[in-house]
Enzyme design. Structure first.
Site, PDB file in Angstrom:
ATOM      1  N   CYS A   1       0.890  -0.986  -0.171  1.00 42.64           N
ATOM      2  CA  CYS A   1       0.233  -0.098  -0.475  1.00 42.64           C
ATOM      3  C   CYS A   1       0.898   1.237   0.170  1.00 42.64           C
ATOM      4  O   CYS A   1       2.273   1.079   0.723  1.00 42.64           O
ATOM      5  CB  CYS A   1      -1.053   0.405   0.820  1.00 42.64           C
ATOM      6  SG  CYS A   1      -2.129  -0.946   1.643  1.00 42.64           S
TER       7      CYS A   1
ATOM      8  N   ARG B   1       2.684   0.538  -5.488  1.00 41.22           N
ATOM      9  CA  ARG B   1       2.623  -0.108  -3.938  1.00 41.22           C
ATOM     10  C   ARG B   1       1.600  -1.257  -3.981  1.00 41.22           C
ATOM     11  O   ARG B   1       1.800  -1.325  -3.070  1.00 41.22           O
ATOM     12  CB  ARG B   1       2.532   1.175  -3.199  1.00 41.22           C
ATOM     13  CG  ARG B   1       4.109   2.153  -2.717  1.00 41.22           C
ATOM     14  CD  ARG B   1       4.175   2.463  -1.810  1.00 41.22           C
ATOM     15  NE  ARG B   1       4.580   1.909  -0.574  1.00 41.22           N
ATOM     16  CZ  ARG B   1       5.613   1.897  -0.220  1.00 41.22           C
ATOM     17  NH1 ARG B   1       7.076   2.383  -0.556  1.00 41.22           N
ATOM     18  NH2 ARG B   1       5.571   1.389   1.301  1.00 41.22           N
TER      19      ARG B   1
ATOM     20  N   TRP C   1      -3.167  -2.480  -1.425  1.00 36.66           N
ATOM     21  CA  TRP C   1      -2.783  -3.758  -1.649  1.00 36.66           C
ATOM     22  C   TRP C   1      -3.257  -4.796  -0.443  1.00 36.66           C
ATOM     23  O   TRP C   1      -2.674  -4.786   0.349  1.00 36.66           O
ATOM     24  CB  TRP C   1      -1.186  -4.126  -2.078  1.00 36.66           C
ATOM     25  CG  TRP C   1      -0.889  -5.552  -2.571  1.00 36.66           C
ATOM     26  CD1 TRP C   1      -0.466  -5.636  -4.281  1.00 36.66           C
ATOM     27  CD2 TRP C   1      -0.132  -6.500  -1.677  1.00 36.66           C
ATOM     28  NE1 TRP C   1      -0.343  -7.449  -3.420  1.00 36.66           N
ATOM     29  CE2 TRP C   1      -0.320  -6.959  -1.965  1.00 36.66           C
ATOM     30  CE3 TRP C   1      -0.423  -7.069  -0.235  1.00 36.66           C
ATOM     31  CZ2 TRP C   1      -0.614  -8.661  -2.287  1.00 36.66           C
ATOM     32  CZ3 TRP C   1       0.305  -8.548   0.236  1.00 36.66           C
ATOM     33  CH2 TRP C   1       0.073  -9.280  -0.990  1.00 36.66           C
TER      34      TRP C   1
ATOM     35  N   ASN D   1      -0.196   1.428   5.920  1.00 38.23           N
ATOM     36  CA  ASN D   1       0.652   0.599   5.068  1.00 38.23           C
ATOM     37  C   ASN D   1       1.468  -0.261   5.960  1.00 38.23           C
ATOM     38  O   ASN D   1       1.919   0.152   6.984  1.00 38.23           O
ATOM     39  CB  ASN D   1       1.620   1.265   4.386  1.00 38.23           C
ATOM     40  CG  ASN D   1       2.528   0.480   3.596  1.00 38.23           C
ATOM     41  OD1 ASN D   1       2.749  -0.548   3.456  1.00 38.23           O
ATOM     42  ND2 ASN D   1       3.905   0.691   3.553  1.00 38.23           N
ATOM     43  N   GLY D   2       0.860  -1.829   6.336  1.00 39.16           N
ATOM     44  CA  GLY D   2       1.247  -1.773   7.138  1.00 39.16           C
ATOM     45  C   GLY D   2       0.003  -3.326   7.845  1.00 39.16           C
ATOM     46  O   GLY D   2      -1.727  -3.733   7.246  1.00 39.16           O
TER      47      GLY D   2
ATOM     48  N   GLU E   1      15.032 -16.831 -13.250  1.00 36.90           N
ATOM     49  CA  GLU E   1      14.475 -14.957 -12.760  1.00 36.90           C
ATOM     50  C   GLU E   1      13.468 -15.112 -14.064  1.00 36.90           C
ATOM     51  O   GLU E   1      12.942 -14.471 -14.219  1.00 36.90           O
ATOM     52  CB  GLU E   1      15.959 -13.781 -13.312  1.00 36.90           C
ATOM     53  CG  GLU E   1      15.289 -12.713 -13.170  1.00 36.90           C
ATOM     54  CD  GLU E   1      14.102 -11.521 -12.396  1.00 36.90           C
ATOM     55  OE1 GLU E   1      14.482 -12.207 -11.605  1.00 36.90           O
ATOM     56  OE2 GLU E   1      14.327 -10.653 -12.907  1.00 36.90           O
TER      57      GLU E   1
ATOM     58  N   GLU F   1       5.201 -13.994 -13.564  1.00 37.61           N
ATOM     59  CA  GLU F   1       4.215 -12.460 -13.440  1.00 37.61           C
ATOM     60  C   GLU F   1       3.719 -11.299 -13.967  1.00 37.61           C
ATOM     61  O   GLU F   1       2.586 -10.353 -13.846  1.00 37.61           O
ATOM     62  CB  GLU F   1       5.552 -11.453 -12.085  1.00 37.61           C
ATOM     63  CG  GLU F   1       6.901 -10.774 -12.304  1.00 37.61           C
ATOM     64  CD  GLU F   1       7.436 -10.044 -11.299  1.00 37.61           C
ATOM     65  OE1 GLU F   1       8.534 -10.033 -11.733  1.00 37.61           O
ATOM     66  OE2 GLU F   1       7.058  -9.684 -10.570  1.00 37.61           O
TER      67      GLU F   1
ATOM     68  N   HIS G   1      15.675 -35.683 -13.685  1.00 36.34           N
ATOM     69  CA  HIS G   1      15.497 -36.497 -11.539  1.00 36.34           C
ATOM     70  C   HIS G   1      14.694 -36.111 -11.763  1.00 36.34           C
ATOM     71  O   HIS G   1      13.946 -36.124 -10.976  1.00 36.34           O
ATOM     72  CB  HIS G   1      16.717 -35.756 -11.359  1.00 36.34           C
ATOM     73  CG  HIS G   1      17.642 -35.713 -11.363  1.00 36.34           C
ATOM     74  ND1 HIS G   1      18.708 -36.996 -11.649  1.00 36.34           N
ATOM     75  CD2 HIS G   1      19.056 -34.933 -12.040  1.00 36.34           C
ATOM     76  CE1 HIS G   1      20.079 -37.187 -11.645  1.00 36.34           C
ATOM     77  NE2 HIS G   1      19.974 -36.086 -12.086  1.00 36.34           N
TER      78      HIS G   1
HETATM   79  O1  M6R Z   1      12.220  -4.075  -3.181  1.00 36.36           O
HETATM   80  P1  M6R Z   1      13.660  -5.349  -3.246  1.00 36.36           P
HETATM   81  O2  M6R Z   1      14.571  -5.241  -3.839  1.00 36.36           O
HETATM   82  O3  M6R Z   1      13.952  -5.826  -2.601  1.00 36.36           O
HETATM   83  O4  M6R Z   1      11.896  -6.783  -4.131  1.00 36.36           O
HETATM   84  C1  M6R Z   1      12.077  -7.955  -3.810  1.00 36.36           C
HETATM   85  C2  M6R Z   1      11.197  -8.348  -4.681  1.00 36.36           C
HETATM   86  O5  M6R Z   1       9.519  -8.173  -4.044  1.00 36.36           O
HETATM   87  C3  M6R Z   1      11.306  -8.342  -5.857  1.00 36.36           C
HETATM   88  O6  M6R Z   1      12.350  -8.357  -7.070  1.00 36.36           O
HETATM   89  C4  M6R Z   1       9.860  -8.924  -7.380  1.00 36.36           C
HETATM   90  O7  M6R Z   1      10.201 -10.581  -6.640  1.00 36.36           O
HETATM   91  C5  M6R Z   1       9.391  -8.664  -8.535  1.00 36.36           C
HETATM   92  N1  M6R Z   1       9.004  -8.286  -8.248  1.00 36.36           N
HETATM   93  C6  M6R Z   1      10.290  -9.760  -9.230  1.00 36.36           C
HETATM   94  O8  M6R Z   1      10.043  -8.911 -10.093  1.00 36.36           O
END
Ligand code: M6R
Length: 615
Positions: A2, A27, A74, A100-101, A489, A496, A512
């Protein structure tokens, strides 16, 4: 997760807050709302959906006022409905809050308040908190020497277990806002005759660059154009004002259809920024300004633990390959969410390094604090100047990638890879890495931005390839050695952005178990551009899946003999230290084009948010 924002000044609050929410939308974007205060009346507008839905509602029914609070959500507690959308109000309507939290003990607060006759209209934890404030406000003697509004917020927060960045207004205090934070970011912006609060400095840099980053357990009380910061224990805090050089212009699309594509194309520049001023030709090494460690201290390290989440965790895996190979220091890689609760043995010769683009990921922050609590030094690699992780780490390295708005991490990832490669060089040269090897690596860094650019030039080619696979249901990404994290990655990016189920594997692991999945509708993306000694073995693994009916896309170095494949993306020949960076660009472009071809919202994928500030 959020994003929250607040404004107190002379201008129309809605305009300022809507602009802030648009910049905070990364966010969270399932619903949004604004409350303003004018002549002791609180006006509110909330809407399910993106900020544009809220904007339409506000255009139809504008709300007045030159102070207010805003939120983009969120969902954590309660589904995505207007009733669960912030701002939330106390039952008597006197208090409005954005949060937020997560208030972890909200159920017991709610139970306590229900016994006092409080009624709740939403399923959120936040509504319990705002009613607790109203409860304390009602109990606080009106003639007390302490500020009644501030005390009611303070007393309520002392009850809270969990995380919060909040902004609260009280109907009886028409020119006041209270903000507070614990493990969720909150920054104060100081303008001329106006003050801003936000989860992210980028939401107000168009108005002011003068900022104060709040620390955990601090409250800021804004009154007209002045403010005071205190701790939850009523200690006065001296505000540390910082000038932020965050460029808001960089947070615009500038002609690109999506932030994700723009950020993929910004990689040559982001790599240059990561390298700038860090290479030392004379001594064939790299150096960093902010490690806060002496050469002797760095030499005495005999183990490094990397911690991060998501894409940043994949960057840690690349660090493992590079630092072990070039600096000969044993490296372990941990999910921050696991490390924080695990009693991992740590000793004075262990160094913990956290990687976080946002510098606010709650699990990474908690892992860092846990290591520090146990006396271990923590360095941070982050893109966000002034973020909580940047401020609390014992030392660190800034990425200087510029704002990354797309939820999918792209330029921040390759910049992290570049920094861990520089770190491998630095640590290697403090140990046994020869000057000749150091110079070879430096040569590779010098070519990196232009090589990245030449891969970006193939975007249309990669789009054509993506079109051939857009209807697949599953996909497997294969790589060996430093290409294995790139495979992970690639799979994460595809999942996503395009919602296609994807897995990354070390190529030899296929037989495997996972090879049972191989079928024409499950194509295989093979990264055959890593270490030379496993090039042919990687290709053999690719032929094994082809023999079982898989269609294959291969990323390989120009002119390398790859044998039969359905599709190929050539990348320039590169040193092992930079090849994972170059190999990432095709998987990013592939995921992007797949997402767009499938009609997905690539900048704001479903169920995700950019900065994960809840556990
Ligand atoms: O801000 P950060 O690098 O700590 O975020 C970590 C993950 O939340 C972030 O890399 C997430 O996996 C991305 N959406 C991937 O594209």
């Amino acid at each position: 997760m959020c994003g929250i924002a607040a404004y107190l000044g002379q201008r129309l609050a809605v305009e300022i807050l809507m602009d802030a929410l648009r910049r905070l939308e990364y966010r969270g974007y399932d619903s949004a709302g604004i409350a303003t205060l004018e002549h002791e009346k609180i006006h509110c507008c909330r809407a399910v959906g993106t900020i544009s839905v809220l904007q339409r509602k506000l255009t139809d029914s504008p709300i007045p006022g030159s102070m207010g609070i805003g939120h983009t959500r969120w969902a954590t507690h309660g589904s995505v409905t207007e009733l669960n959308t912030h701002p939330h109000f106390s039952m008597n309507g006197k208090f409005a809050i954005v949060h937020n939290g997560v208030v972890e003990n909200f159920a017991s607060i709610r139970e306590f308040l229900s016994l006092q006759g409080y009624v709740f209209y939403s399923d959120t934890d936040t509504e319990a908190l705002v009613n607790l404030m109203a409860y304390h406000y009602a109990k606080e003697p009106a003639n007390a020497t302490k500020d009644r509004f501030l005390e009611s917020v303070r007393k309520s927060l002392l009850h809270v277990r969990g995380t919060y960045g909040i902004a609260v207004v009280c109907q009886e205090r028409p020119r006041e806002i209270i903000g507070a934070r614990n493990s969720s970011p909150l920054v104060l912006g100081i303008g001329k005759g106006e003050l801003f609060l936000s989860s992210d400095v980028a939401s107000f840099t168009a108005h002011t660059r003068d900022a104060v980053f709040l620390n955990d357990n601090e409250l800021v009380h804004i009154k007209n154009d002045s403010f005071a910061i205190t701790t939850l224990d009523r200690e006065e805090v001296e505000a540390v004002r910082q000038q932020v050089d965050w460029d808001t212009v960089a947070a615009e699309l500038n002609g690109y259809p999506h932030f994700m594509l723009k950020e993929i194309f910004e990689q040559p520049q982001a790599l240059e920024n990561a390298l700038r001023g860090r290479i030392e030709n004379e001594t064939a090494t790299a150096h960093f300004g902010g490690l806060q460690m002496t050469t002797d201290e760095l030499r005495s390290i005999n183990r490094i633990i990397f911690c991060a989440c998501g894409t940043a965790w994949c960057a840690c895996l690349v660090a493992e390959y590079l630092i072990e190979r070039f600096a000969r220091i044993p490296v372990e890689v941990e999910y921050a969410s696991e490390f924080r609760y695990r009693n991992a043995p740590l000793d004075p010769k262990t160094l913990v390094i956290v990687i976080s683009q946002s510098g606010e990921t709650v699990d990474t922050l908690a892992a860092m604090r846990e290591a520090q609590r146990r006396g271990t030094r923590v360095l941070a690699i982050t893109n966000s100047v002034g973020s909580t992780i940047a401020r609390e780490a014992n030392g660190g390295i800034y990425q200087h990638s510029g704002p990354e708005i797309g939820v999918a991490s792209t330029k921040a990832f390759t910049s992290q890879l570049c920094i861990v490669a520089l770190l491998a060089l630095h640590l290697g040269r403090l140990r046994d890495l020869s000057e000749a090897e150091g110079m070879e690596i430096i040569g590779a860094f010098k070519q990196l931005p232009s090589q990245a650019k030449s891969i970006l030039d193939q975007s249309a080619h990669i789009q054509t390839i993506a079109a051939r696979y857009q209807n697949c249901s599953d996909m497997i990404f294969l790589g060996r050695q430093s290409m294995f994290p790139v495979a992970l990655e690639g799979a994460l990016k595809l999942k996503e952005i395009s919602y296609i189920h994807a897995e990354g594997y070390p190529a030899a692991e296929m037989k495997h178990g996972p090879i049972a999945l191989v079928a024409p509708q499950c194509p295989v993306f093979c990264l055959a551009c890593g270490e030379e000694n496993i090039f042919e073995k990687t290709l053999s693994n690719m032929q094994e899946v082809r023999a079982r009916g898989a269609r294959t896309i291969v990323v390989a170095r120009e002119d390398s003999p790859i044998g039969a494949t359905d599709d190929v993306i050539w990348i320039p020949p590169a040193h092992a230290v930079t090849s994972s960076i170059l190999a990432t660009i095709p998987v990013q472009l592939f995921a992007y084009h797949m997402g767009v071809l499938r009609g997905c919202n690539v900048d704001k994928p479903r169920h995700l948010a950019k900065s994960v500030t809840v556990e």
